[in-house]
Design a protein around this motif. Structure first.
Motif, PDB file in Angstrom:
ATOM      1  N   GLY A  37       0.816  -1.209   0.000  1.00 24.96           N
ATOM      2  CA  GLY A  37       0.000   0.000   0.000  1.00 24.96           C
ATOM      3  C   GLY A  37       0.847   1.255   0.000  1.00 24.96           C
ATOM      4  N   LEU A  38       1.898   1.251   0.796  1.00 27.20           N
ATOM      5  CA  LEU A  38       2.823   2.384   0.789  1.00 27.20           C
ATOM      6  C   LEU A  38       3.452   2.569  -0.591  1.00 27.20           C
ATOM      7  CD1 LEU A  38       4.671   1.878   4.198  1.00 27.20           C
ATOM      8  CD2 LEU A  38       3.105   3.750   3.619  1.00 27.20           C
ATOM      9  N   ALA A  39       3.822   1.463  -1.221  1.00 33.42           N
ATOM     10  CA  ALA A  39       4.444   1.532  -2.540  1.00 33.42           C
ATOM     11  C   ALA A  39       3.483   2.081  -3.585  1.00 33.42           C
ATOM     12  CB  ALA A  39       4.936   0.141  -2.952  1.00 33.42           C
ATOM     13  N   ALA A  40       2.277   1.547  -3.607  1.00 33.81           N
ATOM     14  CA  ALA A  40       1.294   1.969  -4.606  1.00 33.81           C
ATOM     15  C   ALA A  40       0.897   3.428  -4.423  1.00 33.81           C
ATOM     16  CB  ALA A  40       0.059   1.069  -4.529  1.00 33.81           C
ATOM     17  N   GLY A  41       0.809   3.874  -3.179  1.00 33.23           N
ATOM     18  CA  GLY A  41       0.408   5.246  -2.912  1.00 33.23           C
ATOM     19  C   GLY A  41       1.419   6.268  -3.383  1.00 33.23           C
ATOM     20  N   LEU A  42       2.699   5.923  -3.373  1.00 30.60           N
ATOM     21  CA  LEU A  42       3.728   6.855  -3.835  1.00 30.60           C
ATOM     22  C   LEU A  42       3.667   7.070  -5.336  1.00 30.60           C
ATOM     23  CD1 LEU A  42       6.877   5.862  -1.725  1.00 30.60           C
ATOM     24  CD2 LEU A  42       5.479   7.934  -1.505  1.00 30.60           C
ATOM     25  N   ILE A  43       3.427   5.996  -6.087  1.00 29.55           N
ATOM     26  CA  ILE A  43       3.470   6.106  -7.539  1.00 29.55           C
ATOM     27  C   ILE A  43       2.154   6.586  -8.131  1.00 29.55           C
ATOM     28  CG2 ILE A  43       2.830   3.692  -7.923  1.00 29.55           C
ATOM     29  CD1 ILE A  43       5.270   5.845 -10.007  1.00 29.55           C
ATOM     30  N   GLN A  44       1.035   6.310  -7.458  1.00 33.02           N
ATOM     31  CA  GLN A  44      -0.287   6.605  -8.015  1.00 33.02           C
ATOM     32  C   GLN A  44      -0.452   8.062  -8.467  1.00 33.02           C
ATOM     33  OE1 GLN A  44      -2.757   4.361  -8.468  1.00 33.02           O
ATOM     34  NE2 GLN A  44      -4.351   5.762  -9.119  1.00 33.02           N
ATOM     35  N   PRO A  45      -0.148   9.055  -7.619  1.00 34.52           N
ATOM     36  CA  PRO A  45      -0.374  10.441  -8.050  1.00 34.52           C
ATOM     37  C   PRO A  45       0.712  10.999  -8.959  1.00 34.52           C
ATOM     38  CG  PRO A  45      -0.302  10.222  -5.628  1.00 34.52           C
ATOM     39  CD  PRO A  45       0.298   9.001  -6.224  1.00 34.52           C
ATOM     40  N   LEU A  46       1.846  10.282  -9.084  1.00 34.67           N
ATOM     41  CA  LEU A  46       3.006  10.866  -9.753  1.00 34.67           C
ATOM     42  C   LEU A  46       3.183  10.426 -11.196  1.00 34.67           C
ATOM     43  CD1 LEU A  46       5.650  10.750  -6.868  1.00 34.67           C
ATOM     44  CD2 LEU A  46       4.013  12.564  -7.462  1.00 34.67           C
ATOM     45  N   MET A  47       2.291   9.558 -11.699  1.00 44.79           N
ATOM     46  CA  MET A  47       2.408   9.129 -13.099  1.00 44.79           C
ATOM     47  C   MET A  47       2.350  10.315 -14.048  1.00 44.79           C
ATOM     48  SD  MET A  47       3.049   6.007 -13.660  1.00 44.79           S
ATOM     49  CE  MET A  47       2.660   6.087 -15.412  1.00 44.79           C
ATOM     50  N   LEU A  48       1.550  11.308 -13.692  1.00 46.35           N
ATOM     51  CA  LEU A  48       1.450  12.503 -14.530  1.00 46.35           C
ATOM     52  C   LEU A  48       2.805  13.188 -14.676  1.00 46.35           C
ATOM     53  CD1 LEU A  48      -0.518  14.440 -16.047  1.00 46.35           C
ATOM     54  CD2 LEU A  48      -0.682  15.726 -13.915  1.00 46.35           C
ATOM     55  N   PHE A  49       3.615  13.153 -13.602  1.00 47.70           N
ATOM     56  CA  PHE A  49       4.904  13.849 -13.624  1.00 47.70           C
ATOM     57  C   PHE A  49       6.003  12.989 -14.252  1.00 47.70           C
ATOM     58  CE2 PHE A  49       2.272  15.512 -10.230  1.00 47.70           C
ATOM     59  CZ  PHE A  49       2.191  16.835 -10.632  1.00 47.70           C
ATOM     60  N   VAL A  50       5.778  11.678 -14.343  1.00 47.39           N
ATOM     61  CA  VAL A  50       6.650  10.845 -15.166  1.00 47.39           C
ATOM     62  C   VAL A  50       6.560  11.320 -16.611  1.00 47.39           C
ATOM     63  CG1 VAL A  50       6.988   8.520 -16.105  1.00 47.39           C
ATOM     64  CG2 VAL A  50       6.554   8.825 -13.657  1.00 47.39           C
ATOM     65  N   VAL A  51       5.337  11.629 -17.031  1.00 49.82           N
ATOM     66  CA  VAL A  51       5.117  12.125 -18.390  1.00 49.82           C
ATOM     67  C   VAL A  51       5.732  13.508 -18.586  1.00 49.82           C
ATOM     68  CG1 VAL A  51       3.329  12.908 -20.005  1.00 49.82           C
ATOM     69  CG2 VAL A  51       3.018  10.770 -18.739  1.00 49.82           C
ATOM     70  N   ILE A  52       5.468  14.414 -17.645  1.00 51.54           N
ATOM     71  CA  ILE A  52       5.889  15.811 -17.809  1.00 51.54           C
ATOM     72  C   ILE A  52       7.380  15.999 -17.545  1.00 51.54           C
ATOM     73  CG2 ILE A  52       5.589  18.160 -16.926  1.00 51.54           C
ATOM     74  CD1 ILE A  52       2.685  17.391 -16.284  1.00 51.54           C
ATOM     75  N   ASP A  53       7.878  15.486 -16.399  1.00 46.76           N
ATOM     76  CA  ASP A  53       9.262  15.749 -15.982  1.00 46.76           C
ATOM     77  C   ASP A  53      10.267  14.799 -16.631  1.00 46.76           C
ATOM     78  OD1 ASP A  53       8.092  17.652 -14.447  1.00 46.76           O
ATOM     79  OD2 ASP A  53       8.472  16.688 -12.514  1.00 46.76           O
ATOM     80  N   ASN A  54       9.976  13.497 -16.592  1.00 50.82           N
ATOM     81  CA  ASN A  54      10.942  12.527 -17.123  1.00 50.82           C
ATOM     82  C   ASN A  54      10.936  12.463 -18.641  1.00 50.82           C
ATOM     83  OD1 ASN A  54      11.632  11.925 -14.531  1.00 50.82           O
ATOM     84  ND2 ASN A  54      11.220   9.731 -14.663  1.00 50.82           N
ATOM     85  N   LEU A  55       9.759  12.533 -19.245  1.00 52.72           N
ATOM     86  CA  LEU A  55       9.656  12.336 -20.688  1.00 52.72           C
ATOM     87  C   LEU A  55       9.524  13.649 -21.462  1.00 52.72           C
ATOM     88  CD1 LEU A  55       7.295   9.218 -20.814  1.00 52.72           C
ATOM     89  CD2 LEU A  55       9.787   9.302 -20.673  1.00 52.72           C
ATOM     90  N   GLY A  56       9.249  14.747 -20.746  1.00 57.75           N
ATOM     91  CA  GLY A  56       9.129  16.040 -21.407  1.00 57.75           C
ATOM     92  C   GLY A  56       7.936  16.143 -22.339  1.00 57.75           C
ATOM     93  N   GLN A  57       6.867  15.407 -22.030  1.00 55.74           N
ATOM     94  CA  GLN A  57       5.690  15.398 -22.875  1.00 55.74           C
ATOM     95  C   GLN A  57       4.561  16.205 -22.233  1.00 55.74           C
ATOM     96  OE1 GLN A  57       5.585  13.737 -25.995  1.00 55.74           O
ATOM     97  NE2 GLN A  57       7.787  13.564 -25.576  1.00 55.74           N
ATOM     98  N   ASP A  58       3.556  16.519 -23.049  1.00 59.53           N
ATOM     99  CA  ASP A  58       2.353  17.166 -22.548  1.00 59.53           C
ATOM    100  C   ASP A  58       1.574  16.182 -21.675  1.00 59.53           C
ATOM    101  OD1 ASP A  58      -0.840  17.712 -23.231  1.00 59.53           O
ATOM    102  OD2 ASP A  58       0.326  19.549 -22.895  1.00 59.53           O
TER     103      ASP A  58
END
Length: 406
Positions: free
Chosen positions: A227-248
């Motif tokens: 649960g701790l693991a899933a909670g960390l990644i759940q809200p941050l997928m959007l920023f994987v797109v924006i910050d890591n991949l530089g996409q819209d």
């Protein structure tokens, strides 16, 4: 499986619910990011609104699910969820933007009464050897909407706005309730057979039941870390797109579609091979591989590598889901299904809500890569906890289950 009227009807209901949920969730995500300029804290609160009620109400909902008629409960939950979407739509017209979070919150509350009722019907009306297949089929349904849901939600929001999205959500929930009304009449009158005593007594019995069961105790500990693991990644997928991949931000739908396609394949394979693998093996393997996929995604700045990580996570997610559900179903008497789910689920959800509410803060204080890596390490720890606590051969029989007569 589709010859079973309970399986067939609930599948159609879940199809409608999934469509409504994806339209609502993606519309809310895009709506909030538009208004807050991609604020990580605001995005994390969307996830909190979705999952916090699960933590709070799962215990209560599971206990009442054991007392109430399952068909009656499921129909009313869908109808009330439909009404709540309309209420939120009206509130949004006259109130602040965060009114949209109310619809997600209310719907999540009702799901804690509806979901255990569906599991109870499966326990009663699906032969034991078919349970893993049914669970895998439902996971496959989720995977289908992981593919098409983001695209549908994005198109509807971008073309018609948040108001139409919420209205369509209400319609889908209403149709689901009407479909469930065609289920055969509940057996045993107004309350479930085998239930006696006060609400507090039954609630306490549920916790004692879990504690007396080796497999369920191991599952609780694994749930806490996962649960701790899933909670960390759940809200941050959007920023994987924006910050890591530089996409819209709209590129998120493609990552989710790839993940869903992999889930579809993984679910299909589990449906065909489920009888050959023990549920605890499915769960442990799913957690181990997901840990590697999550760490890979956190470090990747390449679209292809991130897509591969999503494929890995998606393919093995059905292993986790089917392993969890099958362990619970196999190790629980029918009269305890709701209460066991109500005792086990909040452990996962509670830890998940804690980490989700802090994910945005941690990302601001540290960085995205570090937070996602911690998530992967926690998945790895969950797999090892399960393997250490669950001796070989456990989790597949009811020999360690406390009977209701105790």
């Amino acid at each position: 499986m589709f010859r079973n009227p309970y399986v067939r009807t609930i599948v159609i209901s879940r199809l409608l619910l999934q469509l409504g949920i994806w339209v609502r969730n993606f519309a809310i995500l895009l709506y909030v990011t538009d208004l807050t300029n991609n604020d990580p804290q605001a995005v994390s609160w969307i996830s909190v609104a979705e999952y916090a009620p699960i933590f709070i109400f799962a215990i209560i909902g599971g206990t009442f699910a054991d007392r109430w008629r399952p068909k009656h409960t499921m129909v009313w939950c869908d109808l009330l969820s439909s009404l709540s979407a309309i209420v939120v739509l009206v509130a949004l017209m006259f109130g602040p933007w965060y009114s949209v979070l109310l619809g997600t919150l209310v719907s999540a509350v009702f799901s804690q009464f509806s979901q255990p009722s569906a599991m109870k019907l499966f326990k009663q009306h699906v032969p034991g050897e078919g349970l893993k297949g049914v669970m895998a089929m439902f996971q496959t349904l989720v995977a289908v909407f992981m593919v098409v849901g983001p695209m549908i939600g994005t198109v509807i929001y971008q073309n018609y706005g948040i108001e139409v999205s919420l209205f369509l959500t209400s319609v889908m929930f209403l149709l689901s309730g009407l479909v469930l009304s065609r289920l055969p009449k509940d057996e045993g009158g107004n309350v479930a057979t085998g239930i006696r005593g006060s609400f507090h007594q039954e609630l306490a019995e549920g916790f004692r039941y879990v504690y007396a069961n080796v497999a369920l105790r191991a599952l609780v500990m694994t749930f806490a870390v996962a649960g701790l693991a899933a909670g960390l990644i759940q809200p941050l997928m959007l920023f994987v797109v924006i910050d890591n991949l530089g996409q819209d931000k709209t590129f998120l739908q493609w990552l989710l579609m790839v993940n869903g396609a992999a889930m579809l394949v993984g679910g299909a394979i589990i449906m065909s091979t489920a009888k050959k693998l023990q549920p605890q093996v499915l769960l442990a393997a799913g957690l181990l591989i997901s840990a590697l996929g999550t760490i890979m995604m956190g470090w990747s700045t390449n679209i292809l590598l991130t897509m591969i990580a999503q494929v890995i996570n998606g393919f093995f997610y059905p292993w986790i889901h089917v392993g969890i559900q099958t362990m619970i179903m196999r190790n629980t008497d029918t009269t305890y299904i709701g209460r066991v789910g109500g005792a086990v689920t909040p452990v996962f959800m509670g830890m998940m809500v804690i980490s989700m509410s802090s994910a945005g803060y941690l990302m601001n204080q540290l960085n995205l890569t570090t937070v996602v890596t911690v998530s992967g390490v926690l998945f790895l720890a969950g797999a090892f906890i399960l393997l250490l606590m669950l001796p070989k051969g456990k989790g597949v029989s009811g020999s360690h289950v406390m009977r209701s007569s105790e």
